[in-house]
Design an enzyme around this catalytic site. Structure first.
Site, PDB file in Angstrom:
ATOM      1  N   HIS A   1       0.467   0.694  -9.806  1.00 11.21           N
ATOM      2  CA  HIS A   1      -0.210  -0.913  -9.051  1.00 11.21           C
ATOM      3  C   HIS A   1      -1.250  -1.995 -10.229  1.00 11.21           C
ATOM      4  CE1 HIS A   1      -2.893  -0.387  -4.970  1.00 11.21           C
ATOM      5  NE2 HIS A   1      -2.418  -2.007  -5.291  1.00 11.21           N
TER       6      HIS A   1
ATOM      7  N   GLU B   1      -2.546   8.048  -5.393  1.00 12.81           N
ATOM      8  CA  GLU B   1      -2.242   6.710  -6.660  1.00 12.81           C
ATOM      9  C   GLU B   1      -3.732   7.910  -8.014  1.00 12.81           C
ATOM     10  OE1 GLU B   1      -3.326   3.053  -6.488  1.00 12.81           O
ATOM     11  OE2 GLU B   1      -0.596   2.868  -5.311  1.00 12.81           O
TER      12      GLU B   1
ATOM     13  N   ARG C   1       0.788  -1.325   0.069  1.00  4.04           N
ATOM     14  CA  ARG C   1      -0.007  -0.400   0.136  1.00  4.04           C
ATOM     15  C   ARG C   1       1.205   1.171  -0.872  1.00  4.04           C
ATOM     16  NH1 ARG C   1      -3.216  -3.023  -1.105  1.00  4.04           N
ATOM     17  NH2 ARG C   1      -5.180  -3.599  -0.539  1.00  4.04           N
TER      18      ARG C   1
END
Length: 311
Positions: free
Chosen positions: A285, A258, A229
Site C-alpha cells: 500500500h 493489510e 482499496r
C-alpha cells in the site's frame, strides 16, 4: 484557542501551517480510537488517514469539531452523513497523491508484463532464464480503467506515449472521451481489455466488485492491477482466476486485510498461495505514498480549509 489533532503521519509543513492559523496542534499518529474518543471533545479540527473509524458515536462526543481533513482519497471510514448533520465539513485531498498512484500503477504494469521482479529473484538464485521471462509490450494494448477519478484519469494520461486505447468506466462521470481515451461500459471493458486497472473507492457497491463472476466475464485473459482499496477485490476469486487461466497475472498494492499480524490461518494460507505465484506482484500500500505526494496532500488540505474559511 482552537485545537487541531493530527492522528496520522503528516508532512512536517502541516503543523506550522495550522499553528499560523491560530491552532494549538497536537500530533498523535498512533492514537487509538478509545483515546481519540476521550480527547475529541476539545478538538476543532481533525486530520485523519485510513487508520481510524470516525463514526457517529465518536462525533457525538465532539461538540467543537468544525472540520475533518482526510489526507488522501477515500472517505469510507468517516461517517460523512453524521458529520454533515452536525455541521462538520469533511475535506479530502485525492489530487495530492493521484500522480503517485498513477506512476506506481504504471510501474506495476511494466513490472508485471516484463517479469521484472520475478527475473530478478531468479538471478539472485543463480538462474539466467531469458526465454522464460520474455516480456509483453504495453505499447498498443487496450487498457481498461475502472474508476475515472483522480487516480484513474492520471494513470490513463500516463498511457498516452504507449499508443494504445484506454477504455474507461465510471458510473458517475461522462463526457471524458479524449483521443485514445474512450468511455465504455463494463461489458465492453471485459470483452476488450488486455490489461485492467481498478481505481475505485470502497463502498457497499464496490466491495468485492472483482469477484468470480467479474473475472469469469473476461474474454482476453487480461493482466489485473489494483491500487485502490483491498476489499474491492475478492482475494479468493482472484486466486481462482489466476489458477484457472482467466487472467494472465496480477499486481496488487492493496489487500483485503493489510494487518498481516491479525491474519487467521485461512487468510495466511491464501496470501502465501498468492505470493508464491510467479505471475503476481504485491506491494505494501505504497502507491500514493511518494515523498512529493506526502507533502502535496498536506498543502492541499490547508488550501482547501482556507478556501472554505475554516482556518
Amino acid at each position: 484557542m482552537k485545537q487541531a489533532l493530527i492522528t496520522a503521519p503528516a508532512h512536517e509543513s502541516l503543523r506550522p501551517s495550522l499553528e499560523a492559523a491560530g491552532y494549538r496542534v497536537t500530533e498523535a499518529p498512533d492514537i487509538s480510537y478509545e483515546a481519540l474518543s476521550e480527547a475529541i471533545g476539545d478538538i476543532t479540527g481533525l486530520v485523519v488517514t485510513t487508520r481510524l473509524r470516525i463514526d457517529a458515536a465518536l462525533l457525538e462526543r465532539a461538540p467543537l469539531l468544525r472540520w475533518i481533513g482526510r489526507l488522501g482519497s477515500g472517505m469510507e471510514l468517516i461517517d460523512t452523513s453524521a458529520a454533515t448533520a452536525r455541521g462538520i465539513a469533511c475535506i479530502s485531498t485525492p489530487e495530492g497523491n493521484g500522480p503517485a498512484v498513477a506512476e506506481h500503477t504504471l510501474g506495476l504494469a511494466l513490472g508485471l508484463l516484463n517479469h521484472i521482479p520475478r527475473s530478478f529473484e531468479e538471478v539472485k538464485r543463480g538462474l539466467w532464464r531469458r526465454n522464460e521471462n520474455r516480456g509483453t509490450e504495453l505499447g498498443g494494448k487496450t487498457v481498461g480503467v475502472i474508476g475515472y477519478g483522480n487516480t484513474g484519469s492520471a494513470f490513463s494520461r500516463l498511457l498516452a506515449p504507449f499508443g494504445g486505447t484506454v477504455l474507461a468506466v465510471d458510473k458517475y462521470k461522462s463526457g471524458y472521451t479524449d483521443g485514445y481515451i474512450r468511455e465504455a461500459t463494463l461489458e465492453q471493458l471485459q470483452d476488450e481489455a488486455e490489461l485492467l486497472s481498478l481505481h475505485l473507492p470502497l463502498t457497499a457497491e464496490t466491495r468485492h466488485l472483482a469477484n468470480r463472476a467479474f473475472f469469469g466475464r473476461m474474454r482476453r485473459r487480461p493482466f489485473f492491477i489494483s491500487t485502490c482499496r483491498g476489499p474491492v477485490t475478492d482475494t479468493a476469486a482472484l486466486l481462482d482466476a489466476l489458477e484457472g487461466g482467466l487472467i494472465r497475472g496480477a499486481a496488487l498494492d492493496v489487500l483485503e486485510n493489510e494487518k498481516l499480524g491479525s491474519y487467521t490461518a485461512a487468510e495466511r494460507a491464501l496470501l502465501e498461495r498468492l505470493c508464491a505465484r510467479p505471475d503476481v506482484i504485491v506491494t505494501p500500500h505504497i502507491a500514493g505514498y511518494s515523498f512529493e505526494g506526502f507533502r502535496r496532500m498536506s498543502d492541499l488540505l490547508v488550501q482547501k480549509l482556507e478556501a472554505l474559511a475554516l482556518l
